[in-house]
Each structure stands twice: as structure tokens, then as C-alpha cells.
Design an enzyme around this catalytic site. Structure first.
Site, short mmCIF file in Angstrom:
data_model
loop_
_atom_site.label_atom_id
_atom_site.label_comp_id
_atom_site.label_asym_id
_atom_site.label_seq_id
_atom_site.Cartn_x
_atom_site.Cartn_y
_atom_site.Cartn_z
N GLN A 50 -87.03 -18.80 -47.55
CA GLN A 50 -88.30 -19.21 -46.96
C GLN A 50 -89.33 -18.08 -46.98
O GLN A 50 -90.52 -18.34 -47.00
CB GLN A 50 -88.07 -19.70 -45.54
CG GLN A 50 -87.26 -20.97 -45.48
CD GLN A 50 -86.90 -21.38 -44.07
OE1 GLN A 50 -87.03 -20.61 -43.13
NE2 GLN A 50 -86.44 -22.61 -43.92
N HIS A 86 -80.38 -20.43 -55.54
CA HIS A 86 -81.65 -20.94 -55.02
C HIS A 86 -82.64 -19.80 -54.76
O HIS A 86 -83.82 -19.90 -55.08
CB HIS A 86 -81.42 -21.72 -53.72
CG HIS A 86 -80.80 -23.05 -53.94
ND1 HIS A 86 -79.48 -23.29 -53.67
CD2 HIS A 86 -81.31 -24.21 -54.41
CE1 HIS A 86 -79.20 -24.55 -53.95
NE2 HIS A 86 -80.29 -25.13 -54.41
#
Length: 83
Positions: free
Chosen positions: A16, A38
Site C-alpha cells: 500500500q 505482488h
């Protein structure tokens, strides 16, 4: 500059923060748990979209592959300002 004071960010929190590190001015540093695919993809996309530069180094922690292994992400952000 993006400053997060924590022992080690989880991979979800780390993912994030990638966008904010890319947009921030100066060098942002983040110590995180082992990188996931990711996270690596988020870094690659941020670099392509903004031109920022990421560096990844191992940091103090446990042995390679262990749950206590830590990594240091550094990003030279682009210093984006809202217009």
C-alpha cells in the site's frame, strides 16, 4: 519524504505504501517482511508510470527464507505536487 517508524511492515502494508513512496519527494525507506510477487509487481508498475527508482537490499533479521528475514526498500520519489 515518507517516514514510517515501525519495526517491520507487513507485506500488505508495504504494498500500500509503494505508490506514496513513488510520489513523495526525496528518498523514502521502508523495512518490510520478505517481498512477495505482488510487491515486486507494484514496484515495477510504479517505476514505469512515474519514473521513480526503487532499490531493494537485505536488512538485519533472521536467516534467508525465514519469517524474521527483513528487507529494506528505498525509493527516490518524483516529488509530485498537487496542482
Amino acid at each position: 519524504m515518507c517516514r514510517v517508524h515501525a519495526k517491520c511492515a507487513t507485506f500488505i502494508f508495504c504494498m500500500q505504501l509503494i505508490v506514496f513512496m513513488a510520489l513523495a519527494r526525496g528518498t523514502s525507506r521502508l523495512r518490510c517482511s520478505p517481498l512477495t510477487l505482488h510487491t515486486q509487481t507494484a514496484m515495477a508498475v510504479a517505476q514505469q508510470l512515474t519514473g521513480c527508482k526503487f532499490r531493494v537490499t537485505t536488512h538485519h533479521g533472521g536467516p534467508a527464507g525465514s519469517l524474521t528475514e527483513q528487507w529494506m526498500l528505498e525509493c527516490d520519489g518524483i516529488g509530485h505536487l498537487r496542482q
